[in-house]
Design a protein around this motif. Structure first.
Motif, PDB file in Angstrom:
ATOM      1  N   ALA A 168       0.930  -1.264   0.139  1.00 53.27           N
ATOM      2  CA  ALA A 168       0.168   0.052  -0.116  1.00 53.27           C
ATOM      3  C   ALA A 168       0.899   1.334  -0.178  1.00 53.27           C
ATOM      4  O   ALA A 168       0.532   2.356  -0.523  1.00 53.27           O
ATOM      5  N   LEU A 169       1.925   1.174   0.657  1.00 49.82           N
ATOM      6  CA  LEU A 169       2.807   2.449   0.774  1.00 49.82           C
ATOM      7  C   LEU A 169       3.407   2.911  -0.697  1.00 49.82           C
ATOM      8  O   LEU A 169       3.429   3.960  -1.071  1.00 49.82           O
ATOM      9  N   GLN A 170       3.661   1.608  -1.557  1.00 48.09           N
ATOM     10  CA  GLN A 170       4.271   2.012  -2.588  1.00 48.09           C
ATOM     11  C   GLN A 170       3.089   2.370  -3.569  1.00 48.09           C
ATOM     12  O   GLN A 170       3.376   3.321  -4.552  1.00 48.09           O
ATOM     13  N   GLU A 171       2.070   1.968  -3.580  1.00 49.23           N
ATOM     14  CA  GLU A 171       0.872   2.419  -4.539  1.00 49.23           C
ATOM     15  C   GLU A 171       0.533   3.759  -4.157  1.00 49.23           C
ATOM     16  O   GLU A 171       0.313   4.521  -4.932  1.00 49.23           O
ATOM     17  N   GLY A 172       0.452   4.254  -2.698  1.00 46.64           N
ATOM     18  CA  GLY A 172       0.500   5.646  -2.324  1.00 46.64           C
ATOM     19  C   GLY A 172       1.409   6.550  -3.076  1.00 46.64           C
ATOM     20  O   GLY A 172       1.017   7.556  -3.432  1.00 46.64           O
ATOM     21  N   TRP A 173       2.713   6.089  -2.979  1.00 53.00           N
ATOM     22  CA  TRP A 173       3.805   6.870  -3.435  1.00 53.00           C
ATOM     23  C   TRP A 173       3.294   7.166  -4.790  1.00 53.00           C
ATOM     24  O   TRP A 173       3.526   8.229  -5.554  1.00 53.00           O
ATOM     25  N   LYS A 174       3.004   6.274  -5.660  1.00 53.21           N
ATOM     26  CA  LYS A 174       2.781   6.331  -7.182  1.00 53.21           C
ATOM     27  C   LYS A 174       1.535   7.281  -7.594  1.00 53.21           C
ATOM     28  O   LYS A 174       1.944   7.937  -8.575  1.00 53.21           O
ATOM     29  N   ASN A 175       0.815   7.348  -6.539  1.00 48.27           N
ATOM     30  CA  ASN A 175      -0.469   7.933  -6.759  1.00 48.27           C
ATOM     31  C   ASN A 175      -0.430   9.512  -6.058  1.00 48.27           C
ATOM     32  O   ASN A 175      -1.662   9.791  -5.752  1.00 48.27           O
ATOM     33  N   ASP A 176       0.650   9.781  -5.414  1.00 49.08           N
ATOM     34  CA  ASP A 176       0.852  11.131  -4.686  1.00 49.08           C
ATOM     35  C   ASP A 176      -0.263  11.101  -3.606  1.00 49.08           C
ATOM     36  O   ASP A 176      -0.879  11.927  -3.446  1.00 49.08           O
ATOM     37  N   LEU A 177      -0.210  10.245  -2.641  1.00 49.86           N
ATOM     38  CA  LEU A 177      -1.141  10.070  -1.633  1.00 49.86           C
ATOM     39  C   LEU A 177      -0.801  11.268  -0.700  1.00 49.86           C
ATOM     40  O   LEU A 177       0.113  12.159  -0.382  1.00 49.86           O
ATOM     41  N   ARG A 178      -1.917  11.763  -0.280  1.00 49.94           N
ATOM     42  CA  ARG A 178      -2.003  12.923   0.655  1.00 49.94           C
ATOM     43  C   ARG A 178      -3.382  12.626   1.590  1.00 49.94           C
ATOM     44  O   ARG A 178      -4.029  11.690   1.518  1.00 49.94           O
ATOM     45  N   ASN A 179      -3.384  13.483   2.709  1.00 51.27           N
ATOM     46  CA  ASN A 179      -4.454  13.616   3.733  1.00 51.27           C
ATOM     47  C   ASN A 179      -4.580  12.202   4.293  1.00 51.27           C
ATOM     48  O   ASN A 179      -5.676  11.464   4.575  1.00 51.27           O
ATOM     49  N   CYS A 180      -3.453  11.507   4.893  1.00 46.66           N
ATOM     50  CA  CYS A 180      -3.490  10.218   5.352  1.00 46.66           C
ATOM     51  C   CYS A 180      -2.589  10.261   6.529  1.00 46.66           C
ATOM     52  O   CYS A 180      -1.392  10.738   6.418  1.00 46.66           O
ATOM     53  N   TRP A 181      -2.982   9.649   7.596  1.00 45.97           N
ATOM     54  CA  TRP A 181      -1.990   9.573   8.753  1.00 45.97           C
ATOM     55  C   TRP A 181      -2.234   8.346   9.184  1.00 45.97           C
ATOM     56  O   TRP A 181      -3.315   7.584   9.371  1.00 45.97           O
ATOM     57  N   TRP A 182      -0.990   7.669   9.626  1.00 43.71           N
ATOM     58  CA  TRP A 182      -0.820   6.366  10.405  1.00 43.71           C
ATOM     59  C   TRP A 182      -0.158   6.653  11.743  1.00 43.71           C
ATOM     60  O   TRP A 182       0.985   7.212  11.669  1.00 43.71           O
ATOM     61  N   ILE A 183      -0.913   6.323  12.779  1.00 45.74           N
ATOM     62  CA  ILE A 183      -0.467   6.496  14.170  1.00 45.74           C
ATOM     63  C   ILE A 183       0.059   5.198  14.612  1.00 45.74           C
ATOM     64  O   ILE A 183      -0.896   4.301  14.680  1.00 45.74           O
ATOM     65  N   ILE A 184       1.212   4.918  14.882  1.00 40.91           N
ATOM     66  CA  ILE A 184       1.883   3.660  15.171  1.00 40.91           C
ATOM     67  C   ILE A 184       1.846   3.724  16.751  1.00 40.91           C
ATOM     68  O   ILE A 184       2.457   4.512  17.526  1.00 40.91           O
ATOM     69  N   ASP A 185       1.027   2.598  17.394  1.00 41.78           N
ATOM     70  CA  ASP A 185       1.316   2.280  18.795  1.00 41.78           C
ATOM     71  C   ASP A 185       2.628   1.600  19.117  1.00 41.78           C
ATOM     72  O   ASP A 185       2.540   0.417  18.830  1.00 41.78           O
ATOM     73  N   TYR A 186       3.610   2.194  19.215  1.00 39.82           N
ATOM     74  CA  TYR A 186       4.998   1.564  19.530  1.00 39.82           C
ATOM     75  C   TYR A 186       5.084   1.098  20.948  1.00 39.82           C
ATOM     76  O   TYR A 186       6.015   1.761  21.430  1.00 39.82           O
ATOM     77  N   ASN A 187       4.491   0.145  21.383  1.00 41.20           N
ATOM     78  CA  ASN A 187       4.615  -0.392  22.519  1.00 41.20           C
ATOM     79  C   ASN A 187       5.667  -1.590  22.497  1.00 41.20           C
ATOM     80  O   ASN A 187       5.859  -2.074  23.647  1.00 41.20           O
ATOM     81  N   ARG A 188       6.278  -2.112  21.479  1.00 37.09           N
ATOM     82  CA  ARG A 188       7.124  -2.800  21.460  1.00 37.09           C
ATOM     83  C   ARG A 188       7.071  -4.208  21.826  1.00 37.09           C
ATOM     84  O   ARG A 188       7.835  -4.933  22.026  1.00 37.09           O
ATOM     85  N   GLN A 189       5.615  -4.596  22.007  1.00 29.95           N
ATOM     86  CA  GLN A 189       5.404  -6.112  22.482  1.00 29.95           C
ATOM     87  C   GLN A 189       4.277  -6.484  21.490  1.00 29.95           C
ATOM     88  O   GLN A 189       3.124  -5.781  21.078  1.00 29.95           O
ATOM     89  N   PRO A 311       1.180  12.668   3.690  1.00 28.80           N
ATOM     90  CA  PRO A 311       0.934  11.919   4.337  1.00 28.80           C
ATOM     91  C   PRO A 311       2.055  11.788   5.561  1.00 28.80           C
ATOM     92  O   PRO A 311       3.028  11.859   5.396  1.00 28.80           O
ATOM     93  N   THR A 312       1.384  11.284   6.716  1.00 29.99           N
ATOM     94  CA  THR A 312       2.408  11.402   8.056  1.00 29.99           C
ATOM     95  C   THR A 312       2.213  10.363   8.750  1.00 29.99           C
ATOM     96  O   THR A 312       0.919   9.791   8.963  1.00 29.99           O
ATOM     97  N   CYS A 313       3.161   9.831   9.305  1.00 29.75           N
ATOM     98  CA  CYS A 313       3.335   8.569  10.176  1.00 29.75           C
ATOM     99  C   CYS A 313       3.859   8.977  11.570  1.00 29.75           C
ATOM    100  O   CYS A 313       4.844   9.822  11.735  1.00 29.75           O
ATOM    101  N   PHE A 314       3.143   8.761  12.418  1.00 24.04           N
ATOM    102  CA  PHE A 314       3.315   9.171  13.911  1.00 24.04           C
ATOM    103  C   PHE A 314       3.844   7.987  14.783  1.00 24.04           C
ATOM    104  O   PHE A 314       3.114   6.902  14.728  1.00 24.04           O
ATOM    105  N   LEU A 315       5.210   7.885  15.299  1.00 26.23           N
ATOM    106  CA  LEU A 315       5.494   6.823  15.898  1.00 26.23           C
ATOM    107  C   LEU A 315       5.452   7.027  17.388  1.00 26.23           C
ATOM    108  O   LEU A 315       6.383   7.813  17.922  1.00 26.23           O
ATOM    109  N   ALA A 316       4.394   6.781  17.852  1.00 27.86           N
ATOM    110  CA  ALA A 316       4.207   7.044  19.334  1.00 27.86           C
ATOM    111  C   ALA A 316       4.550   6.179  20.202  1.00 27.86           C
ATOM    112  O   ALA A 316       4.105   4.879  20.265  1.00 27.86           O
ATOM    113  N   TYR A 317       5.575   6.328  21.127  1.00 29.78           N
ATOM    114  CA  TYR A 317       6.143   5.304  22.089  1.00 29.78           C
ATOM    115  C   TYR A 317       5.304   5.171  23.270  1.00 29.78           C
ATOM    116  O   TYR A 317       4.651   6.144  23.774  1.00 29.78           O
ATOM    117  N   THR A 318       4.936   3.983  23.499  1.00 29.03           N
ATOM    118  CA  THR A 318       3.724   3.798  24.697  1.00 29.03           C
ATOM    119  C   THR A 318       4.300   2.534  25.485  1.00 29.03           C
ATOM    120  O   THR A 318       5.234   1.799  25.097  1.00 29.03           O
TER     121      THR A 318
END
Length: 790
Positions: A168-189, A311-318
């Motif tokens: 999906a990341l690659q397809e988004g890049w090819k199609n000039d993706l915008r207005n997309c947020w992925w918020i990663i719950d980086y709890n490492r478990q 497009p923005t990825c939030f790497l949120a440590y938890t």
């Protein structure tokens, strides 16, 4: 006066309690009848509660759409409950029949779910395709009035192991993706242990390579304040060096162990020792667990700082299990607080006995909090579900005076629609994973062009190089070309098939794919149907009929997939006029949204609507001539009709589906030389025939003896001594059940093993789906002759 940030903190604690009490009630208080753990993922909910509080009660606007991490479902339901949009009864029945769902579901939950989630990774990726569909809609003149929103995915860090995320990341890049947020719950478990060290570095590089902004949210407000104290820089360095496993273990053990470890590593350093000593054990634990993703103030400020549409990825440590007695333990993914732990935690949370379900328990000023909730922007727009009027398709006809294939007929029908000037044609969105030309979408694309946010001319046309394909990209285009990734195909069809509900603008999405590769995207196909997305998928070419290509490109099990997949009406027409009738019906079926009551003629729930799967072929067949009588038209839609009606003394019927029609017809012609009453049953949809039959049986079991399915009425005139021979270029079980309808002896022909290369005739003979094999089976059934061994 209470500030908005203080209200957020109050809401965060309310959601933490309600989500965990919901799970505790389901596992420890609600009566059990089977002794099985109900589950509910308390720790995974706890790690998300601050993120979701900041998101829903500060950052989101009504036009935004969210895919919630599956294991944070209890937090989502608690949010809806706090807002008065979910009932206590549903929460008390969490993970029970009729209760709030284990994972957010558009079709089964009563609260407003934007995207269903559950199969990890798919809920993440569909937000990217929903953003592309939003761009598609807003680029059109008929899309006026749609306010672009952010498509947001709440992502568990272990979901990043799913390969479809990177497709999906690659397809988004090819199609000039915008207005997309992925918020990663980086709890490492994850379920089975601790996530590998250094994942954050890989995430940043991967997302950066595809044009995403990456925002690392590592430290909470308490930690940032401590870092500003004398010696704070050394504490920060220690946190940055600490391994995931060590941090998790220390969190679980609490403040005293934190103190001991920090003093061992950082003690006798004056300023650092003083920083630690200024805090008691409880305060020290709170400081060390105050990672960015567990600080509602930090998350709200981080979201508010984004002022662009990249497009923005939030790497949120938890901390997994943050704020609870099981925080940090490596077994807490599926673990639950014990009754004793919950009792102690309840006292710590200040929730009085008997007030566990009260939305505003522990709130000092409920009216003030209610007033704050009333002005939260995200909920100000009312229901999240939009709708759009039905579109009337043009009348469809198909040429019947020559030899053609269903794939070719499909392309010609779309070309016919493309030539017209109708609102329906304008709303068609076609897509294909790099097989546009070879699945007969070329004429449609040549007329309706490819979609892109910016116009890109076809260099071959500009330089006058002859080509049958006109690849002109334009915002007015109606075809979205994908790379070779079938998961992306079905995720895009899923997003486009929800356009009327998400954006208030209806689309008619049509996708094509090589039929065997339907199974490469099966998880995403199932996911799209579970969302109740509406689309047409044409699998073509199909079967061993694609003879020279060999087994890798020949489908066997797809007819059974079509029968088994809920929300998908599966058809396999043999002739162009059948396809025209089915498509005319399908264009309306996609847009239906009626109740679940069955049609008493077929016992199918057609008014509910759904998606449609067409299994097509490249094999040309001689067409039967013009047919528009009611029995043919209705039969083609209902699943079968008599191509050759049986006589009163019929002793054999040949039933076929799809491209083997000529073999069945030829075999019947040969047999008819000695048996005038032979019947030929043209099956267009084993799926609908079987579904209607099983539904009618259920209705009879409920006490309605008059319930009769379409297939039962078709076979009713046959004598009990009549035999059936079925044939399909696919798995024989697709039609083998027909003999059970009225107790007729049956021999089922089909394909059970990987295909071969060769001619169509070679392969038909090899798999015994040719006319000679059918005649031999008839002889075996009616004359008792043994079949020769080949």
């Amino acid at each position: 006066m209470t500030t908005d940030r203080e209200y957020l903190k109050t809401i965060e604690q309310r959601l933490l309690w309600l989500s965990h009490w919901m799970i505790h009630n389901a596992n420890h208080l609600r009566p059990k009848v089977d002794g099985i753990k109900v589950g509910g993922h308390q720790a995974s909910s706890a790690s998300m509660v601050s993120i979701m509080t900041a998101l829903y009660f500060s950052a989101l606007r009504p036009e935004d759409r969210v895919a919630v991490k599956p294991h944070a479902s209890p937090v989502f339901h608690a949010i809806q409950y706090l807002m008065g949009r979910q009932s206590r009864e549903k929460l008390e029945a969490f993970r029970g029949l009729g209760g709030a769902q284990s994972y957010p579901s558009r079709t089964k939950d009563s609260d407003d779910v934007d995207f269903s989630t559950g199969s990890v990774g798919l809920g993440v990726a569909i937000t990217a395709f929903a953003s592309l569909v939003q761009d598609y809609v807003t680029a059109k003149t008929w899309g006026a009035g749609v306010t672009p929103g952010r498509m947001v995915a709440l992502v568990g860090d272990a979901e990043l192991d799913e390969g479809n995320v990177y497709e999906a990341l690659q397809e988004g890049w090819k199609n000039d993706l915008r207005n997309c947020w992925w918020i990663i719950d980086y709890n490492r478990q994850s379920l089975d242990g601790i996530v590998r060290e250094g994942l954050f570095d890989r995430i940043e590089k991967i997302f950066g390579a595809f044009g995403w902004d990456v925002v690392r949210v590592k430290y909470g407000a308490l930690q940032r304040a401590a870092f500003a104290e004398p010696g704070g820089d050394r504490l920060r360095d220690w946190i940055d060096r600490c391994s995931n496993q060590e941090y998790a273990a220390l969190t679980y053990q609490g403040g005293a162990v934190w103190r001991q470890r920090l003093m061992e590593d950082l003690g006798d350093q004056g300023e650092v020792s003083a920083l630690i000593d200024r805090r008691d054990d409880t305060e020290l634990a709170a400081l060390m667990e105050n990672l960015g993703g567990n600080c509602v103030e930090t998350m709200a400020d981080t979201f508010a700082a984004i002022d662009h549409d990249r497009p923005t990825c939030f790497l949120a440590y938890t901390i997994k299990g943050w704020g609870t007695p099981i925080a940090g333990h490596k077994d807490n993914h599926g673990g639950l607080m014990t009754t004793r732990q919950m009792t102690d935690w309840q006292a710590r949370m200040g929730v009085a006995e008997g007030a566990e379900w009260e939305p505003f328990a522990t709130v000092a000023d409920p009216p003030a909090l209610r007033a704050f909730l009333d002005r939260v922007p995200f909920f100000a727009g009312g229901s999240r579900r939009r709708d759009d009027a039905r579109l009337s398709p043009p009348a469809i006809t198909a040429a019947t005076d020559r030899e053609t294939s269903t794939q070719t007929a499909f392309g010609r029908i779309l070309d016919y629609i493309a030539r017209g000037d109708s609102a329906f044609a304008d709303r068609i969105l076609t897509t294909s994973p790099d097989v546009t030309g070879t699945t007969s979408l070329g004429p449609w694309v040549n007329r309706r062009k490819l979609f892109a946010r910016e116009t890109v001319a076809d260099v071959f046309i500009e330089q006058r190089i002859p080509s049958t394909a006109k690849w002109e990209f334009t915002p007015a285009g109606q075809h979205l070309e994908l790379g070779i990734a079938e998961m992306n195909l079905f995720l895009l069809l899923g997003a486009a098939g929800l356009s009327h509900s998400l954006f208030g603008k209806r689309l008619i999405p049509i996708g094509t794919v090589y039929d065997p590769f339907v199974h490469r995207g099966l998880d995403a196909l199932n996911y799209a149907c579970y969302q109740d997305a509406r689309f047409i998928i044409a699998g073509t070419p199909s079967g061993v009929t694609l003879a020279p290509e060999g087994g890798a490109h020949q489908s066997i099990g797809t007819p059974l997939t079509g029968m088994a997949q809920d929300g998908l009406a599966s058809f396999e027409p043999a002739f162009a006029d059948e396809l025209a009738v089915i498509l005319q019906w399908a264009f309306d079926y996609l847009q239906r949204d009626g109740g679940g009551d069955p049609d008493e003629r077929t016992w199918l729930r057609d008014e509910t609507g759904g998606s449609v799967y067409l299994r097509l072929s490249t094999k040309p067949l001689e067409q039967p001539g013009r047919r528009r009588d009611d029995a043919f038209v209705q039969g083609a839609v209902d699943g079968a009709y008599w191509l050759r009606p049986p006589g009163p003394n019929c002793d054999v019927v040949i039933a076929y589906q799809g491209a083997v029609a000529d073999e069945a017809i030829a075999a019947a012609g040969r047999i008819a030389e000695g048996r005038r009453d032979i019947g030929v049953l043209a099956v267009t949809s084993a799926d609908r025939l079987n579904a209607g039959w099983t539904a009618a049986q259920r209705e009879r079991a409920r006490g309605n003896p008059c319930a009769r399915a379409h297939v039962e009425r078709l076979l009713a005139p046959l004598p009990r001594t009549c035999s059936l021979v079925t044939v399909i270029d696919g798995h024989p079980a697709t039609l083998a059940w027909l003999g059970s309808v009225a107790g007729h002896r049956t021999i089922a022909h089909g394909v059970e093993h990987f295909g071969q290369t060769g001619t169509i005739g070679d392969l038909y003979r090899h798999f015994r789906i040719d006319r000679d094999a059918l005649v031999q089976s008839v002889d075996q059934l009616t004359l008792g002759r043994p079949l020769p061994v080949r």
